[in-house]
Write an enzyme that holds these catalytic residues in place. Structure first.
Site, short mmCIF file in Angstrom:
data_model
loop_
_atom_site.label_atom_id
_atom_site.label_comp_id
_atom_site.label_asym_id
_atom_site.label_seq_id
_atom_site.Cartn_x
_atom_site.Cartn_y
_atom_site.Cartn_z
N CYS A 1 46.46 41.52 37.60
CA CYS A 1 46.01 40.13 37.58
C CYS A 1 45.96 39.56 38.99
CB CYS A 1 46.94 39.29 36.70
SG CYS A 1 46.97 39.86 34.99
N THR A 2 46.91 39.93 39.82
CA THR A 2 46.93 39.47 41.20
C THR A 2 45.75 40.05 41.97
OG1 THR A 2 49.32 39.22 41.14
CG2 THR A 2 48.29 39.40 43.33
#
Length: 161
Positions: free
Chosen positions: A43-44
């Site tokens: 997600c990062t």
């Protein structure tokens, strides 16, 4: 939500005190990406990739918005830590997740859990969904979205992958 459908005019809350609907973005392209959670590696990476290409999207009259079920305080921390300049919608009640059909049963450590299936939608300046990615693989995804946006701006073709 599928190609050709109008983006829902549901109210949502996002970072930076934003409380609005997708109608606010009428007249511009909108890139909405759904991701499972603030901070995990995938997600990062995805969020930072969108950040790194944000200027390219902006030059094409496109706004990026991320969506997860995390709270606004969590989003604000994630946004600050990763220097994200676009807004993140908090969909803790799963209203947008249900409308866009991104909540799926997933296997985590051998257990079935409900979670967000990483998905991206391109919405045109008239509010119509023009392209959809489901089960997104993070690697090179943002470049693919940018390339597809360029194609859509020059043709009328749409597709789901």
């Amino acid at each position: 939500m599928n190609i050709g459908e109008k983006a829902p005019s549901v109210r949502f809350k996002a970072t930076n005190g934003l409380d609005t609907t997708f109608d606010r973005y009428h007249g511009q392209w909108l890139i909405i990406y759904f991701y499972p959670k603030d901070a995990p590696p995938g997600c990062t990476i995805e969020s930072c990739d969108f950040r790194d290409y944000e200027k390219d999207f902006s030059l094409l009259n496109a706004t990026i918005i991320g969506v997860s079920r995390d709270s606004l305080p969590s989003h604000e921390k994630f946004k600050a830590k990763q220097n994200l300049s676009f807004e993140l919608i908090s969909d803790s009640e799963e209203i947008l997740c249900q409308l866009f059909d991104v909540i799926k049963m997933k296997s985590m450590y051998g257990k079935q859990v409900r979670g967000i299936e990483r998905s991206t939608f391109i919405i045109d300046p008239n509010g119509l969904i023009r392209y959809v990615w489901r089960k997104v693989s993070v690697k090179e995804h943002v470049q693919e979205v940018l390339n597809q946006l360029k194609t859509l701006q020059h043709t009328k073709g749409t597709e789901v992958i």
